[in-house]
Design an enzyme around this catalytic site. Structure first.
Site, short mmCIF file in Angstrom:
data_model
loop_
_atom_site.label_atom_id
_atom_site.label_comp_id
_atom_site.label_asym_id
_atom_site.label_seq_id
_atom_site.Cartn_x
_atom_site.Cartn_y
_atom_site.Cartn_z
N ASP A 137 0.86 -1.35 -0.24
CA ASP A 137 0.25 0.16 0.05
C ASP A 137 1.23 1.34 -0.13
O ASP A 137 2.15 1.71 0.49
CB ASP A 137 -1.37 0.09 1.36
C1 BGC Z 1 -5.32 3.12 -0.09
C2 BGC Z 1 -4.86 2.51 -1.31
C3 BGC Z 1 -4.45 3.23 -2.62
C4 BGC Z 1 -3.60 3.36 -2.38
C5 BGC Z 1 -3.21 4.65 -3.59
C6 BGC Z 1 -3.96 4.30 -0.25
O1 BGC Z 1 -3.47 4.87 0.56
O2 BGC Z 1 -5.08 2.42 1.37
O3 BGC Z 1 -6.75 2.04 -0.84
O4 BGC Z 1 -4.95 1.95 -3.24
O5 BGC Z 1 -3.35 4.88 -1.31
O6 BGC Z 1 -4.13 5.89 -3.37
#
Ligand code: BGC
Length: 744
Positions: free
Chosen positions: A262
């Site tokens: 993530d």
């Molecule tokens: C979120 C993800 C997301 C990623 C990219 C993160 O902060 O938890 O779900 O895909 O950001 O935007």
């Protein structure tokens, strides 16, 4: 000597590169080993770390391009309810809007994988046509607690329903030749302190709940990628957990795609790479430096490096960028809006319908209340948001459906909305409905409106999203203004012999037990996407017969959920990220497997609305079922007949009550489900559901094995988890066991 070796090595590398260039060695599907050999360590390391990029504004991340080997960059973008990219770009009048499809919780309420797959087939085409390679979705953490701020991005409290929906989601997107990233793996069930929180979960609860849905999605959906979560799981960051990412995900479930982090940087990049986390996103130079140093020192072996790089190359050769796909930047948004609308129509849940309040005739004069009747909650906030051109609201939708709206009232709300928005802009605040004030309507006005109109429709809304969990006062529970409005409307309309309909336009579960008696009908569209308001209007009018069912339980009180005891909802964000309140640094999943209906049903607890519940404008009868069991599992068939006066669809939920064996078991667990087609009055359909012996098993921690006990299994066919219409049973003569490796 060292120096001679170094020079020899350098010469060899140069020769290989010269050879690669001379022979124009470029990546193909069938030459990945050759490419691996030709890559420098720096190039390999670069491929393991996300790259900066700008080709698709507001895409979440990129992978590195290595031009000399024909390795293209690839583009990754959010998110579950549709593609999230910027809708306008400098230097062009062209717009890049995407369709805001129904959010995942509403999709799960359809209990229909076909609905989900149809949605994501359309969504995936937008991904392809806007030049993106991977959609960072589906989000599929379980609804462990109603306050998790991202529950709208997730499906259900039940792992089977969640897993089947996610698998269908993945299939639809990937049909377009673009990838998905099932996220957030795993046990990312709260937003508070999400980057550091340690989820402490028993192996049984993990296996049966928090990993089970991912297991189904991975095995049945075959996603190109999996996103490891921010949080820790039993002490290790998930992105650094060998047990999770290699032992379970790859060795046990057979996942052969890439794992990406993530979007946050953790210190131990090396541990992540060794554990099987192939790609670091969004990628920072320091991560490349760490990996390079570790490869050079031998801490990361050549095999480990090549294993991860090979995974990435295998991914790259599947992407549209690799195929040089000429994306149009012009997906068919009109057609996709219709897909979004149909999906919402197939998913909306009817919670209450006293004396057939609904459907309305369609020509009533409607008094439409609630700020969210104008500022309709189509999607949640954060990375789950979609830049759509327009989100239809209830004012527009009801007018378009032919209802006559009380114009003074609608004008009042339009004005309140405009004023609040202007103030927010002036104060530089983000438009966030958690700060949206429900305007008061005086008792006098309500008295007059009750005389002038035929029916009251009240829209109650809730918004949430990434980075914050919801709270109990004024969020899970109604605000004082909402409560008073509801009471006054109910009293006055009922005095006039008129009905009150509540539309619950919320991103998550709200308390209903204390006020549901005030409404004659309650419709639950959740956050239904850009076209959802139209679907609600069609349900109110009876053009659509609701057929959605709840993917989670509505408890009487928040604290009835066993997980509430350990959910840090009182933590004050203003105190900073690392407050020292209980369960901020770690969360004890003390309730084990007892979440949702598993707990409420087994303990005979009263709930406001049970898991799997939803009404229809027609009625259905269930035949005596047939259950045929063998050592592979069982097949059940049951015939459903529409016994009412209008066409409708019914979801049949198959629960199993298993003999205890060595383990304490829930009173019943969902093991399969099926939904009929649209049945005309009098029409029947026979549904077939299959359950394998493995799917019947519970997880025995002591043996580290899935086990089915010998004995009699009850098969329950329900219209909800408590409304069992028909039963059958079968015996398993001999216990079966599927041992698995320990994760830790
Ligand atoms: C979120 C993800 C997301 C990623 C990219 C993160 O902060 O938890 O779900 O895909 O950001 O935007």
């Amino acid at each position: 000597m060292k120096r001679t070796c170094f020079i020899a090595l350098l010469c060899l590398t140069c020769c290989i590169h010269a050879f690669a260039q001379n022979n124009n060695l470029i990546l193909r599907e069938d030459n990945i080993d050759e490419i691996l050999k030709a890559m420098t360590t720096e190039e390999k390391v670069a491929l393991l770390v996300g790259a900066p990029g700008a080709s698709v504004p507001d895409a979440a991340g990129y992978t590195h391009e290595i031009e000399r080997l024909g390795i293209p960059m690839t583009v990754l973008a959010d998110g579950p309810a549709g593609l999230r990219i910027r809708s306008t770009r400098e230097g062009t009048d062209q717009t890049f809007y995407c369709t805001g499809f129904p959010t995942s919780t509403l999709l799960a309420s359809s209990w229909d994988p076909e609905v989900v797959e149809t949605v994501t087939t359309a969504m995936g085409n937008e991904v392809l046509e806007y030049g993106v390679d991977v959609l960072l979705a589906p989000g599929m953490n379980l609804h462990r607690n109603p306050l998790c701020g991202r529950n709208f991005e997730y499906y259900s409290e039940d792992p089977l329903l969640s897993g089947k929906m996610a698998a269908a989601y993945v299939r639809g997107i990937q049909k377009n030749g673009v990838g998905t990233s099932v996220k957030h793996f795993a046990a990312n069930n709260q937003e508070i302190n999400r980057l550091e929180n340690d989820a402490r979960v028993s192996n049984r609860a993990l296996r049966e709940l928090y990993l089970k849905n991912f297991e189904i999605a991975v095995k049945e959906g075959k996603p190109w990628t999996v996103m490891s979560s921010y949080n820790k799981l039993n002490g290790d960051y998930t992105q650094q957990s060998q047990g999770l990412l290699t032992t379970v995900l790859r060795d046990e479930w057979g996942f052969d795609g890439i794992v990406m982090t993530d979007w946050g940087v953790k210190d131990n990049t090396v541990k992540a790479a060794k554990a099987g986390n192939d790609l670091m996103e969004p990628g920072r130079p320091v991560e490349e430096e760490r990996l390079l140093a570790a490869v050079n020192s031998g801490e990361i072996s050549q095999e480990e490096l090549d294993r991860n790089v090979r995974n990435i190359l295998n991914y790259i050769v599947k992407t549209p960028h690799f195929r040089h796909y000429k994306f149009s930047n012009k997906p068919n948004l009109e057609a996709n809006a219709t897909v979004a609308r149909r999906a919402a129509e197939n998913s909306i849940v009817l919670l209450k319908n006293e004396d057939n309040t609904l459907p309305l005739k369609g020509n009533e004069k409607v008094a439409l209340y609630g700020i969210c009747s104008v500022d309709f909650v189509g999607i949640g906030t954060g990375s789950g948001w979609v830049n759509t051109k327009h989100i239809a609201n209830m004012q527009e939708a009801l007018s378009e459906a032919g209802f006559a709206l009380d114009e003074n009232l609608t004008e009042y709300y339009r004005l309140c909305y405009a004023t609040q928005t202007a103030t927010e802009k002036m104060e530089g605040r983000n438009i966030d409905k958690r700060h949206r004030q429900e305007p008061t309507v005086s008792l006098k006005s309500i008295e007059r409106q009750a005389q002038d109109n035929d029916v009251a429709v009240i829209v109650l809304g809730r918004v949430a999203g990434e980075g914050a969990d919801r709270v109990v006062p004024d969020d899970f529970e109604l605000t004082a203004i909402e409560r008073e409005m509801l009471q006054n409307i109910s009293m006055n309309y009922h005095k006039e012999g008129k009905n009150v309909v509540v539309v619950l336009n919320t991103v998550g579960v709200v308390e209903t037990a204390s006020w549901k008696h005030l409404a004659d009908a309650i419709v639950l569209p959740w956050a239904p996407g850009q076209e959802g308001a139209h679907a609600v209007a069609e349900v109110l009018k009876g053009k659509v017969n609701p057929s959605g069912k709840l993917p989670m339980t509505f408890p009487v009180n928040y604290m009835d959920n066993p997980s509430s005891k350990n959910f840090p909802y009182t933590w004050d964000m203003t105190q900073g990220r690392r407050g020292n309140r209980k369960n901020v640094d770690y969360t004890d999943y003390e309730e084990g497997i007892w979440i949702g209906y598993r707990y409420f049903q087994t303990n005979n607890m009263e709930v406001s609305y049970p898991f799997g519940y939803g009404l229809s404008y027609t009625t259905f009868s269930y035949s005596k079922p047939k259950v045929k069991a063998d050592k592979e599992g069982f097949t059940a068939t049951i015939t459903v007949t529409n016994t009412g006066k209008v066409a409708g669809r019914e979801v049949v939920e198959l629960y199993v009550a298993a003999p205890a064996g060595d383990l304490e078991k829930p009173a019943r667990e969902l093991k399969a489900f099926a939904k009929t087609k649209l049945l005309a009055p009098g029409e029947s359909e026979t549904l077939t559901m299959k359950v394998s012996a493995y799917e019947l098993a519970s997880f025995n921690e002591e043996h580290s094995a899935w086990e089915t006990a010998a004995g009699t299994y009850q098969v329950l066919f329900g219209a909800s988890s408590i409304d069992i219409r028909s039963t059958a049973s079968f015996r398993i003569g001999k216990a079966q066991s599927w041992p698995v490796k320990m994760m830790w």
